[in-house]
Design a protein around this motif. Structure first.
Motif, PDB file in Angstrom:
ATOM      1  N   ARG A 129       0.828  -1.209   0.000  1.00 55.74           N
ATOM      2  CA  ARG A 129       0.000   0.000   0.000  1.00 55.74           C
ATOM      3  C   ARG A 129       0.861   1.257   0.000  1.00 55.74           C
ATOM      4  N   GLN A 134       2.071   1.798  -3.436  1.00 52.21           N
ATOM      5  CA  GLN A 134       0.983   2.308  -4.276  1.00 52.21           C
ATOM      6  C   GLN A 134       0.776   3.801  -4.052  1.00 52.21           C
ATOM      7  N   LYS A 185       3.573   5.535  -5.860  1.00 51.91           N
ATOM      8  CA  LYS A 185       3.384   5.444  -7.309  1.00 51.91           C
ATOM      9  C   LYS A 185       2.355   6.460  -7.796  1.00 51.91           C
TER      10      LYS A 185
END
Length: 418
Positions: free
Chosen positions: A404, A407, A410
């Protein structure tokens, strides 16, 4: 200013939810086991006599696991049907008697595990397990408390005085249940992501994720040392994948003072630190209260670690005599306030005064000041205006697992702190 800081937070992290209650140790109801069967809240264990020479070790293991013990002479179907204990342990020299006990348990609709104990046989009975009695691998000939504790903790039966699920750190380490979460650290001046704290978690097969309050109490120095080495290795290994996502983050790990071994940690750093010259280093957080009695030791550790790009943070600063003791010789690069000091600091004059004093000390120590457990925009704004360097807390982001966290990075490429 509050609208400005809120805009900055929303731009980086998205709209923040309202502050929730502080994280707590997960209870059985939070994570039902596979198959959707609820985990019972009771922790009663029935010991069926005779246990023989293993009795004292069995009772010791049950006590250490926080279970309520009731000793009986034989299996009573009516009693068991009413009280439904979590665990039934019995031992016999004659395997035939053990087999008969299994049959009797099955006849009163109890599904369980058959656990050989020493030369005889034991019955470890778990009502939540389906499919009838099953045989586990034999325990050592000389049953030790740790042997039974491992069975109890693997099945999720160990509890603390508050009824919360617990596991000994030694069990979690041996079972490879340890994992690490990352809580973002924000540079308050720019409101950009500057780093993250690496936080240990246990992934229990029944209860799911357990927080440190479930596995750190009563840990030995050896277990804490192994956890510290694992935390440091995880942080070192995480820098490169995070950097590839566009963020050059300074990661931190929290290691108890009694777990620090200078040569061992130096060897680990040399073996696992990134070779890239852009690596910004690592922060090792140690409890500030503990450092007061170990200034010379920390001074040596800090000097050795700085050679490898690792610096010290004085964690839980503000407690005890940490504000009045002279800790400047340690050479800490960061002072991290105790979580309670930063909570409601914008409304609490006493806590605000502590923050100002800590900021003055940070300037003397030539260190940054980090504020922990910040839960509101008002507190974040106050600390930013005060001149604090960085902060962590729910208002920014809660701890999250590596996937997570990656993510998040990103989705926010290009917004790293300079």
């Amino acid at each position: 200013m509050q609208s400005t800081i809120e805009d900055l937070l929303n731009r980086f992290f998205g709209k923040r939810p309202k502050p929730s209650r502080r994280p707590r140790v997960l209870s059985p109801a939070d994570a039902p086991p596979p198959g959707g069967q609820p985990v019972l809240g009771s922790t009663e264990c029935v010991v069926v006599q005779p246990l023989g020479p293993e009795r004292s070790n069995v009772l010791q293991a049950l006590s250490r696991s926080g279970m309520k013990v009731r000793e009986v002479a034989s299996i009573d179907a009516e009693d068991f049907g009413k009280r439904k204990p979590h665990l039934v342990i019995s031992s016999f020299d004659d395997p035939a008697k053990a087999s008969d006990t299994v049959t009797r348990l099955a006849s009163i609709s109890y599904d369980g595990l058959v656990q050989p104990i020493g030369a005889g046989h034991g019955i470890v009975h778990l009502p939540s397990i389906k499919g009838g009695p099953r045989v586990l691998p034999p325990m050592p000939a000389l049953l030790m408390p740790e042997d039974l504790i491992e069975v109890i903790e693997t099945q999720g039966l160990s509890r603390n005085s508050a009824g919360q699920a617990t596991v000994h750190l030694a069990t979690a380490l041996s079972k490879k249940w340890m994992s690490f979460a990352y809580q973002p650290k924000i540079a308050l001046r720019t409101m950009q992501l500057a780093g993250a704290e690496t936080l240990a978690r246990v992934q229990h097969p029944i209860h799911g994720e357990l927080l440190p309050g479930s596995f750190l109490p009563h840990s030995t120095a050896q277990d804490l040392r192994l956890l510290g080495l694992g935390s440091m290795r995880a942080a070192l290994a995480s820098w490169e994948p995070f950097y590839r996502l566009g963020f050059n983050l300074v990661l931190s790990v929290n290691i108890p003072l009694e777990a620090l071994e200078i040569e061992e940690f130096s060897d680990l750093i040399r073996a696992h630190r990134p070779e890239d010259s852009r690596w910004p280093g690592l922060i090792v957080e140690v409890d500030a209260v503990d450092t007061i009695a170990a200034i010379d030791e920390l001074k040596e550790f800090g000097a050795k670690m700085r050679q490898h790009g690792v610096v010290i943070s004085l964690d839980n600063f503000g407690l005890g005599n940490t504000m009045t003791a002279d800790l400047s010789e340690i050479g800490a690069a960061e002072i991290k306030l105790h979580p309670e000091i930063g909570q409601d600091v914008s409304k609490n004059p006493a806590r605000a005064a502590i923050c100002r004093a800590a900021l003055d000390l940070a300037k003397i120590y030539k260190a940054n000041l980090c504020c922990n457990s910040i839960e509101t925009l008002a507190d974040a704004t106050f600390l930013r205006n005060l001149g604090c360097h960085s902060a962590q807390g729910h208002v920014f982001a809660d701890a999250m697992d590596r996937v997570r966290f990656a993510q998040l990075l990103k989705s926010k490429v290009g917004r790293a702190a300079s």
